[in-house]
Design a protein around this motif. Structure first.
Motif, PDB file in Angstrom:
ATOM      1  N   SER A 144       0.836  -1.213   0.000  1.00 18.54           N
ATOM      2  CA  SER A 144       0.000   0.000   0.000  1.00 18.54           C
ATOM      3  C   SER A 144       0.863   1.252   0.000  1.00 18.54           C
ATOM      4  O   SER A 144       0.591   2.213  -0.727  1.00 18.54           O
ATOM      5  N   THR A 145       1.922   1.248   0.826  1.00 25.00           N
ATOM      6  CA  THR A 145       2.788   2.425   0.906  1.00 25.00           C
ATOM      7  C   THR A 145       3.530   2.640  -0.414  1.00 25.00           C
ATOM      8  O   THR A 145       3.678   3.784  -0.873  1.00 25.00           O
ATOM      9  N   ALA A 146       3.973   1.544  -1.040  1.00 28.93           N
ATOM     10  CA  ALA A 146       4.691   1.669  -2.320  1.00 28.93           C
ATOM     11  C   ALA A 146       3.770   2.243  -3.403  1.00 28.93           C
ATOM     12  O   ALA A 146       4.148   3.170  -4.136  1.00 28.93           O
ATOM     13  N   ILE A 147       2.551   1.715  -3.489  1.00 28.14           N
ATOM     14  CA  ILE A 147       1.597   2.222  -4.497  1.00 28.14           C
ATOM     15  C   ILE A 147       1.243   3.682  -4.198  1.00 28.14           C
ATOM     16  O   ILE A 147       1.196   4.531  -5.096  1.00 28.14           O
TER      17      ILE A 147
ATOM     18  N   LEU B 218      -5.712  -2.601  -2.011  1.00 27.00           N
ATOM     19  CA  LEU B 218      -6.571  -1.666  -2.752  1.00 27.00           C
ATOM     20  C   LEU B 218      -7.438  -0.838  -1.804  1.00 27.00           C
ATOM     21  O   LEU B 218      -7.783   0.300  -2.105  1.00 27.00           O
ATOM     22  N   SER B 219      -7.804  -1.407  -0.653  1.00 27.57           N
ATOM     23  CA  SER B 219      -8.656  -0.689   0.296  1.00 27.57           C
ATOM     24  C   SER B 219      -7.887   0.361   1.089  1.00 27.57           C
ATOM     25  O   SER B 219      -8.423   1.421   1.409  1.00 27.57           O
ATOM     26  N   PHE B 220      -6.630   0.054   1.429  1.00 29.74           N
ATOM     27  CA  PHE B 220      -5.910   0.913   2.381  1.00 29.74           C
ATOM     28  C   PHE B 220      -4.858   1.822   1.752  1.00 29.74           C
ATOM     29  O   PHE B 220      -4.334   2.699   2.446  1.00 29.74           O
ATOM     30  N   PHE B 221      -4.502   1.636   0.466  1.00 33.34           N
ATOM     31  CA  PHE B 221      -3.452   2.512  -0.071  1.00 33.34           C
ATOM     32  C   PHE B 221      -3.888   3.987  -0.092  1.00 33.34           C
ATOM     33  O   PHE B 221      -3.040   4.880   0.027  1.00 33.34           O
ATOM     34  N   PRO B 222      -5.225   4.298  -0.174  1.00 32.34           N
ATOM     35  CA  PRO B 222      -5.611   5.717  -0.089  1.00 32.34           C
ATOM     36  C   PRO B 222      -5.214   6.365   1.233  1.00 32.34           C
ATOM     37  O   PRO B 222      -4.915   7.557   1.271  1.00 32.34           O
ATOM     38  N   ILE B 223      -5.223   5.598   2.331  1.00 32.96           N
ATOM     39  CA  ILE B 223      -4.826   6.169   3.625  1.00 32.96           C
ATOM     40  C   ILE B 223      -3.370   6.619   3.555  1.00 32.96           C
ATOM     41  O   ILE B 223      -3.002   7.702   4.004  1.00 32.96           O
ATOM     42  N   ALA B 224      -2.524   5.776   2.965  1.00 36.82           N
ATOM     43  CA  ALA B 224      -1.113   6.133   2.805  1.00 36.82           C
ATOM     44  C   ALA B 224      -0.957   7.287   1.818  1.00 36.82           C
ATOM     45  O   ALA B 224      -0.115   8.183   2.013  1.00 36.82           O
TER      46      ALA B 224
ATOM     47  N   ILE C 186       6.757   8.238   4.800  1.00 34.12           N
ATOM     48  CA  ILE C 186       6.684   6.820   4.436  1.00 34.12           C
ATOM     49  C   ILE C 186       6.462   5.973   5.688  1.00 34.12           C
ATOM     50  O   ILE C 186       5.602   5.075   5.713  1.00 34.12           O
ATOM     51  N   ALA C 187       7.233   6.275   6.738  1.00 33.42           N
ATOM     52  CA  ALA C 187       7.086   5.517   7.990  1.00 33.42           C
ATOM     53  C   ALA C 187       5.698   5.714   8.581  1.00 33.42           C
ATOM     54  O   ALA C 187       5.055   4.760   9.043  1.00 33.42           O
ATOM     55  N   ASN C 188       5.225   6.960   8.543  1.00 34.14           N
ATOM     56  CA  ASN C 188       3.893   7.262   9.064  1.00 34.14           C
ATOM     57  C   ASN C 188       2.819   6.505   8.293  1.00 34.14           C
ATOM     58  O   ASN C 188       1.911   5.894   8.876  1.00 34.14           O
ATOM     59  N   ALA C 189       2.920   6.552   6.964  1.00 34.63           N
ATOM     60  CA  ALA C 189       1.932   5.875   6.117  1.00 34.63           C
ATOM     61  C   ALA C 189       1.955   4.368   6.350  1.00 34.63           C
ATOM     62  O   ALA C 189       0.908   3.716   6.454  1.00 34.63           O
ATOM     63  N   PHE C 190       3.173   3.809   6.449  1.00 36.74           N
ATOM     64  CA  PHE C 190       3.309   2.363   6.679  1.00 36.74           C
ATOM     65  C   PHE C 190       2.631   1.963   7.996  1.00 36.74           C
ATOM     66  O   PHE C 190       1.861   0.996   8.049  1.00 36.74           O
ATOM     67  N   LEU C 191       2.886   2.738   9.057  1.00 40.11           N
ATOM     68  CA  LEU C 191       2.313   2.390  10.367  1.00 40.11           C
ATOM     69  C   LEU C 191       0.797   2.541  10.373  1.00 40.11           C
ATOM     70  O   LEU C 191       0.079   1.719  10.967  1.00 40.11           O
ATOM     71  N   LEU C 192       0.298   3.590   9.690  1.00 39.50           N
ATOM     72  CA  LEU C 192      -1.152   3.774   9.624  1.00 39.50           C
ATOM     73  C   LEU C 192      -1.836   2.586   8.947  1.00 39.50           C
ATOM     74  O   LEU C 192      -2.832   2.058   9.440  1.00 39.50           O
ATOM     75  N   VAL C 193      -1.273   2.158   7.815  1.00 45.16           N
ATOM     76  CA  VAL C 193      -1.862   1.021   7.089  1.00 45.16           C
ATOM     77  C   VAL C 193      -1.678  -0.270   7.889  1.00 45.16           C
ATOM     78  O   VAL C 193      -2.567  -1.129   7.916  1.00 45.16           O
TER      79      VAL C 193
END
Length: 557
Positions: free
Chosen positions: A80-83, A155-161, A203-210
């Motif tokens: 998710s974070t990469a996308i 697909l569901s969580f990449f928008p959060i990142a 990136i770290a923030n997005a990864f942890l959120l997902v």
């Protein structure tokens, strides 16, 4: 003491307000979590015991669900974070066609019901799937399990990142990248040496959120998990299916511990790192990438993902008009007739409870934000920490906590609408608080002091000065609260009763019974209701803004 008395005389409502909000937090957040902790240590004979934890950590099915969840969360968060990073980078740095479409698609899953992507995955890639069976002729395609969950969660969580990363990448000052290029570095070297290091906190923030979202996910594992057990699903099965509340509570405490550790990491480690690039000094506009292989590759990747997301969303309404997907593909309205007759109660109940919870969550969020930013009182830090705690608490943990806490007098709320509204409010309120805090920090306190000096009381100052100034944050909180309430699943699945049913619970029941058409019809109706509500809320905000501007113009002219 005399200073306290003077303050009480000047602001008589403040201590009452602080007591009321503290009491609501204790009753609806602290007390349920304490009940889970207590139950997790209750032995078979009701005495203190570690049997629940021993059962979870003994290496059996419950421990496997924990490791499965960690593996799933790691893979989903990484993908998710990469996308999201590719989407965010394209949005901020590359001049490509359909940029607005990419942006809209990237945030679409945020407002969608939790089952849409999972249902579409079954329709596209299942045993009777459009792609697997009808396009490639596979007879025994299996979308259930880890691979299906990874696809659906990504697909569901990449928008959060994406929401986290897009703002960060756009805020990076172009002058640093220009300086790097002026010193002879190429685009790749500039990206690796300047842009990527500056993106690391995001990136770290997005990864942890997902990662947390994936760990707490309940709807997708219930829909498409198959034999791949996850911890959120296992908590529900232990508490409701096996009625082993002790094991469910122990598992819930372990999940809660993990998510709180990640929340602390995200806020107090990643959040404290400073990578400031916006200095206030004038900088030119960023030179966008107009051509070359980087532009072409990113455009193709974004286009493919956009087409996939559109296909997933388009298929659910289509599936709601198909008699029996993959076997009898004739057109029918039977699923809608079924949903609008037998399922009418669930739709009405969900809408009514969400409409009750929305203004409560919105207003409470602003009151908490006002107390946190503007007022000084004993226990303020604790109040802030507890009010934001529900962000880190998975929905299934809230649900099991409410069952344990409100099942007997004096707080016997199980089976009532109050407990469902309370769960909606607790889950939605933290986002409103964050929006309110951010808005209030941008407003000079002297405006409120001027109103107070002119004789306005605290209530008048809050309703006539503060609330209008943070109107956009307030309505943002309302929208989030409504969307969260309409699509809530993990917390309220424990709380529904014969008196109150919810759309999301009905969708899950249809999926478990194999009635994919009816589940798709429910999802389609839910999406339509949310789109109409969001348009109405948006029109209301625009109308209020226009009214205020006209009033201001009238005063000035």
């Amino acid at each position: 003491m005399s200073a306290m008395f003077k303050r009480f005389k000047r602001e008589p409502l403040l201590p009452i307000l602080i007591v009321l909000v503290t009491l609501s937090l204790v009753v609806f957040i602290v007390f349920p979590l304490f009940q889970i902790l207590k139950s997790s240590f209750a032995g078979n004979d009701g005495q203190f015991g570690m049997e629940g934890y021993e059962r979870v950590l003994s290496g059996g099915g419950l421990f496997r669900s924990l490791t499965n969840s960690l593996l799933l969360a790691t893979i989903s968060a990484t993908l998710s974070t990469a996308i999201a990073y590719m989407f965010a980078y394209t949005f901020a740095y590359v001049n490509v066609p359909f940029k607005r479409l990419f942006n809209a698609i990237a945030i679409l899953p945020v407002i969608s019901p939790p089952f849409v992507i999972a249902l579409s995955a079954m329709l596209l890639l299942g045993k009777q799937g459009l792609i697997t069976k009808h396009l490639f002729g596979f007879e025994n395609a299996n979308i259930y399990g880890l691979h299906g969950l990874v696809l659906v969660q990504t697909l569901s969580f990449f928008p959060i990142a994406f929401l986290t990363l897009s703002g960060l990448l756009r805020s990076i000052s172009p002058s640093l990248e220009e300086a790097s290029q002026n010193m002879g570095a190429g685009k790749w070297k500039t990206f690796v040496s300047v842009t990527l290091p500056l993106s690391i906190p995001g990136i770290a923030n997005a990864f942890l959120l997902v990662f947390v979202q994936s760990l707490a996910d309940f709807g997708n594992p219930m829909t498409i998990g198959g034999n791949y057990s996850t911890v959120a699903r296992e908590i529900y099965l232990q508490a409701v299916g096996s009625y082993n509340m002790q094991a469910g509570a122990a598992l819930a405490m372990l999940l809660l511990t993990i998510t709180i550790i990640i929340y602390i990491l995200q806020n107090f480690w990643v959040g404290k790192k400073s990578y400031v690039t916006v200095t206030g000094k004038p900088t030119g506009a960023r030179r966008m990438i107009e051509s070359g292989p980087i532009k072409n590759v990113l455009f193709v990747i974004c286009l493919i993902i956009t087409v996939v997301v559109i296909a997933f969303y388009a298929l659910v309404p289509v599936g709601s008009f198909i008699k029996l997907w993959g076997i009898n593909n004739s057109f029918t309205l039977d699923h809608y007739k079924y949903v609008l007759t037998l399922g009418e109660k669930a739709i009405k109940d969900t809408l009514m409870l969400a409409l009750i919870a929305t203004p409560i969550a919105g207003l409470l969020g602003m009151i908490f934000a006002y107390l946190i930013v503007r007022k000084k009182f004993v226990g303020k830090k604790a109040l802030e920490a507890v009010s934001m705690l529900s962000i880190a608490v998975p929905g299934t943990v809230i649900g099991i906590g409410y069952i344990l806490a409100f099942n007997k007098a004096p707080l016997a709320l199980t089976g009532t609408g109050i407990i469902i509204v309370a769960a909606f409010v607790v889950r939605a309120m933290p986002v409103g608080i964050r929006s309110g805090v951010a808005a209030l920090q941008q407003i000079d306190p002297s405006i409120e002091e001027a109103a107070t000096n002119l004789g306005a009381g605290q209530t008048k100052v809050f309703t006539s000065v503060v609330l209008p100034l943070i109107k956009s944050a307030f309505f943002s909180g309302l929208v989030n609260s409504f969307v969260k309430s309409m699509t809530a699943m993990s917390a309220v699945i424990f709380l529904i009763s014969a008196k109150y049913n919810l759309i999301t619970a009905s969708i899950m029941a249809q999926v478990e019974a194999g009635r994919i058409g009816a589940a798709s019809a429910y999802c389609t109706i839910l999406i339509i209701i949310m789109v109409i509500a969001l348009i109405l809320l948006n029109l209301l905000v625009n109308w209020l803004s226009g009214t205020n501007r006209r009033k201001q113009y009238g005063k000035n002219s």
